[in-house]
Write a protein that holds these residues in place. Structure first.
Motif, PDB file in Angstrom:
ATOM      1  N   THR A 139       0.811  -1.214   0.000  1.00 51.96           N
ATOM      2  CA  THR A 139       0.000   0.000   0.000  1.00 51.96           C
ATOM      3  C   THR A 139       0.849   1.272   0.000  1.00 51.96           C
ATOM      4  O   THR A 139       0.316   2.355  -0.145  1.00 51.96           O
TER       5      THR A 139
ATOM      6  N   GLU B  38       8.120   5.205  -4.032  1.00 48.87           N
ATOM      7  CA  GLU B  38       9.158   6.141  -3.597  1.00 48.87           C
ATOM      8  C   GLU B  38       9.229   6.229  -2.072  1.00 48.87           C
ATOM      9  O   GLU B  38      10.311   6.421  -1.514  1.00 48.87           O
ATOM     10  N   ASP B  39       8.099   6.085  -1.394  1.00 50.71           N
ATOM     11  CA  ASP B  39       8.104   6.056   0.067  1.00 50.71           C
ATOM     12  C   ASP B  39       8.724   4.757   0.564  1.00 50.71           C
ATOM     13  O   ASP B  39       9.488   4.750   1.532  1.00 50.71           O
TER      14      ASP B  39
ATOM     15  N   ASP C  79       3.483   3.985  -1.494  1.00 55.07           N
ATOM     16  CA  ASP C  79       4.011   4.505  -2.737  1.00 55.07           C
ATOM     17  C   ASP C  79       5.430   3.950  -2.913  1.00 55.07           C
ATOM     18  O   ASP C  79       6.181   3.866  -1.943  1.00 55.07           O
TER      19      ASP C  79
END
Length: 110
Positions: A5, A9-10, A7
């Protein structure tokens, strides 16, 4: 929150923070992403003459490299989470996302 869940990039900054923490055998690992997408990973510093949290080091690295703002930050710790001063440093740079994960990478509410 699972990796599925997050992103991508996160998730990347969590992986970077975990890697820095493991590589140095440190209590905390952190990573930040600036407005251009550059990332900075760091661990806490615990010297007799200097003590900095991992987030403080990562934010300072970004600022000293010319970052004008932060998109996101991640902290990996077995502890409770970021100190108020750490969260303020991220917010002062415009960061609205501050992810906190345990050493296994599981994100928890911050």
């Amino acid at each position: 929150m699972s990796d599925a869940t997050l992103d991508p990039e996160d998730n990347k900054i969590i992986v970077l923070a975990r890697s820095a923490r493991a590589r140095n055998g440190a209590a905390e690992g952190a990573a930040v992403r600036d407005e251009t997408g550059r990332t900075y990973a760091a661990t806490n510093v615990a010297l007799p003459s200097l003590t900095l949290s991992a987030l403080q080091v990562a934010v300072a690295m970004a600022v000293s490299s010319g970052a004008e703002s932060l998109e996101a930050a991640a902290l990996v710790t077995a502890g409770d989470g970021p100190a108020d001063a750490d969260a303020r440093a991220v917010r002062e740079m415009g960061g609205t996302t501050l992810l906190v994960a345990d050493p296994g990478g599981t994100v928890r509410p911050s």
